[in-house]
Design an enzyme around this catalytic site. Structure first.
Site, PDB file in Angstrom:
ATOM      1  N   SER A  90     -58.960 -23.979   4.241  1.00 48.84           N
ATOM      2  CA  SER A  90     -59.490 -25.173   4.893  1.00 48.84           C
ATOM      3  C   SER A  90     -58.757 -25.492   6.191  1.00 48.84           C
ATOM      4  CB  SER A  90     -59.382 -26.380   3.960  1.00 48.84           C
ATOM      5  OG  SER A  90     -59.724 -27.575   4.635  1.00 48.84           O
ATOM      6  N   HIS A 119     -68.324 -27.731   7.707  1.00 48.49           N
ATOM      7  CA  HIS A 119     -69.645 -27.102   7.739  1.00 48.49           C
ATOM      8  C   HIS A 119     -70.569 -27.886   6.811  1.00 48.49           C
ATOM      9  CE1 HIS A 119     -66.961 -25.171   4.877  1.00 48.49           C
ATOM     10  NE2 HIS A 119     -68.001 -24.825   4.133  1.00 48.49           N
ATOM     11  N   GLU A 158     -58.220 -28.321   7.124  1.00 51.29           N
ATOM     12  CA  GLU A 158     -57.383 -29.490   6.847  1.00 51.29           C
ATOM     13  C   GLU A 158     -55.903 -29.116   6.796  1.00 51.29           C
ATOM     14  OE1 GLU A 158     -58.076 -32.840   6.294  1.00 51.29           O
ATOM     15  OE2 GLU A 158     -60.155 -32.512   6.918  1.00 51.29           O
ATOM     16  N   TYR A 181     -55.350 -32.924  -0.671  1.00 50.34           N
ATOM     17  CA  TYR A 181     -56.297 -31.800  -0.601  1.00 50.34           C
ATOM     18  C   TYR A 181     -55.733 -30.691   0.285  1.00 50.34           C
ATOM     19  CZ  TYR A 181     -60.475 -29.171   0.815  1.00 50.34           C
ATOM     20  OH  TYR A 181     -61.377 -28.177   1.100  1.00 50.34           O
ATOM     21  N   SER A 216     -63.208 -31.009  -3.942  1.00 50.63           N
ATOM     22  CA  SER A 216     -63.547 -30.657  -2.560  1.00 50.63           C
ATOM     23  C   SER A 216     -63.534 -31.810  -1.552  1.00 50.63           C
ATOM     24  CB  SER A 216     -64.945 -30.007  -2.532  1.00 50.63           C
ATOM     25  OG  SER A 216     -65.926 -30.925  -2.993  1.00 50.63           O
TER      26      SER A 216
END
Length: 319
Positions: A127, A181, A129, A151, A86
């Site tokens: 995500s 978050h 990202e 990731y 993560s």
């Protein structure tokens, strides 16, 4: 309608623990998985006081047989995939493990659900990202993905796996594209937890210095316990779809630091240094989400923005 059963993959993490608490309060039977359930401490479940209310199973997401066995054993109505490596920063050091735990793990879950033929609803943790650097554009569900880390590449692959299985096989599968978050359950390696923990120690008289990387980056920070509610709402809709989950407000890391130290009556500039060795190979300068679709279709809206998140994290640490 009988009692619903949920399977949470990655229940030991921040989101998994809060989701378990939320679903238990809704009357669900909750099962959760970890690679080795007998050896895991499940500290977050202990902190929330729900360790004994959850059925815990060992499952390796990169092992299809293991995934299939757990689906047969738990017979879930809903599966929440929150597992996998993560940390964006750590993904540069562990790119293969990151890709396998996220992309292969998601594919095994989807294929196992297809194989069972059961009417399981599937949530995948996407995500923000994946968007990469949006150059001050607020990202929504139609914004192109330009991943800038191992990731993000893994999450990118998992997102399209979900879309593919939804379209090709009619599986109720959706991705929540979650922006940052935070909560007191964040691991210490995450920068927000590092900032809050160090500032609180300084306020208590310790002579610590806080070393950070690029403090000019901007992020859309929300409150994790609210975000897990959005995950649940996605699986209650008549049709599966993907949603951006965010506050719609972006703040610099410097602003996060300033807010933290101000809450403790300290001047951040006396205690913080920027260290270029902590800069990532490719960092995202600006990240902000447009959650209007989630508000319109799910009735979900973030109640807490960055300043409130900081205060709640500090209050928890000092209590």
């Amino acid at each position: 309608m009988g009692q619903k059963t949920a399977l949470i993959c990655g229940i030991s993490g921040q989101d998994g623990a809060y989701l378990a608490q939320f679903l238990l309060n809704k009357g669900y039977v909750v099962s959760g998985t970890s690679r080795d359930a007998q050896m895991s401490s499940f500290q977050n479940l202990v902190r929330l006081g729900i360790r004994e209310e959850v059925k815990l199973e060992s499952m390796a997401l990169n092992d299809f047989r293991s995934v299939l066995q757990i689906l047969h054993k738990t017979e879930p109505d809903e599966v929440y995939n929150l597992a996998g490596q993560s940390s964006v920063g750590l993904s540069f050091e562990l790119p293969v493990e990151t890709l396998e735990s996220i992309a292969t793990g998601t594919l095994n879950l989807l294929e196992a659900i297809r194989f069972t033929g059961a009417p399981i609803k599937f949530y995948n943790a996407g995500s923000s990202e994946c968007f990469g650097d949006t150059d001050t554009i607020t990202a929504d569900e139609l914004t192109p993905f330009r991943p800038r880390s191992p990731y993000a590449v893994a999450k990118f692959a998992a997102f399209w796996e979900v879309a593919n299985y939804r379209e090709a096989y009619g599986i109720f599968a959706c991705s929540g594209i979650l922006f940052n978050h935070e909560s007191p359950l964040r691991p210490g390696r995450f920068v927000t937890q590092k900032i809050v923990a160090t500032a609180c120690k300084i306020a208590q008289g310790h002579s610590h210095k806080l070393q950070l990387g690029n403090i000019n980056i901007k992020r859309d920070w929300g409150w994790a316990p609210e975000y897990v509610q959005a995950m649940h709402l996605m699986l209650q809709q008549p049709q599966a779809d993907d949603y951006v989950i965010a506050t719609g407000n972006s703040y610099s890391l410097e602003a996060f630091v300033m807010e933290t130290f101000n809450c403790l009556g300290l001047n951040w500039q006396d205690h913080v240094t920027s260290d270029s060795s902590l800069f990532r190979p490719t960092d995202i300068t600006y990240s902000c989400g447009n959650p209007s679709k989630a508000e319109k279709k799910l009735g979900w809206k973030a109640q807490y923005k960055m300043p409130e998140v900081v205060r709640m994290m500090i209050e928890n640490r000092l209590s």
